[in-house]
Design an enzyme around this catalytic site. Structure first.
Site, mmCIF file in Angstrom:
data_model
loop_
_atom_site.group_PDB
_atom_site.id
_atom_site.type_symbol
_atom_site.label_atom_id
_atom_site.label_comp_id
_atom_site.label_asym_id
_atom_site.label_seq_id
_atom_site.Cartn_x
_atom_site.Cartn_y
_atom_site.Cartn_z
ATOM 1 N N GLY A 1 0.833 -1.200 0.000
ATOM 2 C CA GLY A 1 0.000 0.000 0.000
ATOM 3 C C GLY A 1 0.865 1.247 0.000
ATOM 4 O O GLY A 1 2.041 1.201 -0.364
ATOM 5 N N LEU B 1 0.666 3.654 -2.078
ATOM 6 C CA LEU B 1 1.134 3.603 -3.467
ATOM 7 C C LEU B 1 1.784 4.924 -3.888
ATOM 8 O O LEU B 1 1.313 5.999 -3.533
ATOM 9 C CB LEU B 1 -0.043 3.293 -4.405
ATOM 10 C CG LEU B 1 -0.773 1.970 -4.155
ATOM 11 C CD1 LEU B 1 -1.870 1.757 -5.198
ATOM 12 C CD2 LEU B 1 0.195 0.787 -4.159
ATOM 13 N N HIS C 1 4.993 2.371 -7.839
ATOM 14 C CA HIS C 1 3.933 1.355 -7.946
ATOM 15 C C HIS C 1 3.095 1.607 -9.201
ATOM 16 O O HIS C 1 2.718 0.668 -9.907
ATOM 17 C CB HIS C 1 2.999 1.421 -6.733
ATOM 18 C CG HIS C 1 3.657 1.067 -5.436
ATOM 19 N ND1 HIS C 1 3.697 1.926 -4.366
ATOM 20 C CD2 HIS C 1 4.287 -0.065 -5.040
ATOM 21 C CE1 HIS C 1 4.311 1.340 -3.352
ATOM 22 N NE2 HIS C 1 4.700 0.148 -3.736
ATOM 23 N N SER D 1 7.705 4.380 -0.312
ATOM 24 C CA SER D 1 6.655 4.792 0.636
ATOM 25 C C SER D 1 7.295 5.446 1.850
ATOM 26 O O SER D 1 6.701 6.303 2.497
ATOM 27 C CB SER D 1 5.843 3.572 1.075
ATOM 28 O OG SER D 1 5.340 2.914 -0.064
#
Ligand code: PAF
Length: 286
Positions: free
Chosen positions: A31, A33, A37, A187
């Site tokens: 996650g 993103l 990604h 991230s």
């Protein structure tokens, strides 16, 4: 786009797709993103008829004292980004769905690929990665799964796993997406202060220095690594975990740099750990 949270529903969907002759691609993520990604999602979208993006912050790949609790999470934003790229499914299971009570299996790739570089400071990290990736491949049964080169060691480990377990899944590795100053998208970059963000630019500059040295004929790891370390140390806030130059296919150390050479670094900037690498093709005998 549909958000799926259970293994049962995910399996049912992917089984139906496969029965109907559809090709399936997976972009596994934790996650939060970012553009890196998105580049994987775009490539996967173009490659297959059905596309799953998974967003699961996998607890087993974090060691004690690492940033599991503060790892950035924003599922609504992830769903929006995945939908923009026309993913069919965002697979976002809860931890108990992937690791239910009684779960007692781990998948481990041999030490040559895992007990070096990131595996030294994070001894259980790759076992966590390979266990969850094996599960995702078993649940989703993709024809292709897409990973970024920033996590280069992870890509080799996952390729080994996919081949050794006869998953039938092709592991596709795409180039690192970078900020304007070269910092690899991650991230974890959201943790960096403005000053840290400036300092972090030195990582790619050091890697480019290594690339340049290889291109003009440097073949000795010692000299190359000294120059990279010196550049990184010119930013006192950067705390070096490792700087390596290795055979990019096997992760073995070499006396003379030739063939596909991996130059990789891991640094700590305050509480944030950053990794990056370049791969340089060095003609053997040159
Ligand atoms: O690269 C990542 O984000 C993770 O290691 C992965 C592959 C999604 C497994 O949790």
């Amino acid at each position: 786009m549909k958000t799926v949270t259970t293994v049962k529903e995910m399996r049912a969907l992917t089984e139906r797709w496969r029965r109907n002759g559809k090709t399936v691609a997976l972009v596994p993520t934790m996650g939060a993103l970012h553009d890196g990604h998105v580049s994987l999602i775009k490539a996967a979208r173009a490659a297959a008829q059905r596309l799953v993006v998974s967003a699961f912050v996998n607890p087993t790949q974090f060691g004690p004292g690492e940033d599991l609790d503060k790892y950035p999470r924003d599922l609504k934003r992830d769903a929006r980004l995945a939908a923009n790229e026309k993913a069919d499914v965002l697979f976002a299971p809860a931890s108990e769905e992937i690791y239910p009570a009684g779960f007692d299996t781990t998948v481990t790739v041999g030490t040559a690929l895992t007990q070096t570089m990131c595996g030294l400071a994070r001894p259980h990290h790759f076992q966590g990665v390979t266990t969850v990736v094996a599960k995702l491949l078993a649940i989703i049964r993709p024809h292709q799964a897409f990973f970024g080169q920033k996590d280069y060691q992870q890509t080799l480990v996952v390729k080994r796993l996919a081949a050794d377990l006869n998953t039938g899944c092709e592991i596709v590795v795409l180039p690192t997406v970078r900020e304007a100053d070269g910092l690899a998208k991650s991230s974890r970059n959201t943790f960096l202060s403005e000053e840290d963000r400036r300092v972090a630019g030195a990582i790619y500059q050091a890697l480019k220095l290594a690339e340049g040295m290889l291109q003009v004929g440097e073949r000795h790891p010692k000299e190359l690594l000294e120059a990279v370390r010196k550049r990184l140390k010119s930013e006192p806030k950067l705390d070096l975990e490792y700087v390596v130059a290795k055979n990019a296919d096997t992760l073995e150390d070499v006396l003379i740099l030739s063939g596909r050479v991996l130059v990789a670094v891991a640094v700590h900037l305050g509480a944030t750990r950053l990794i990056d690498n370049v791969i340089v093709d060095v003609p053997s005998g040159s």
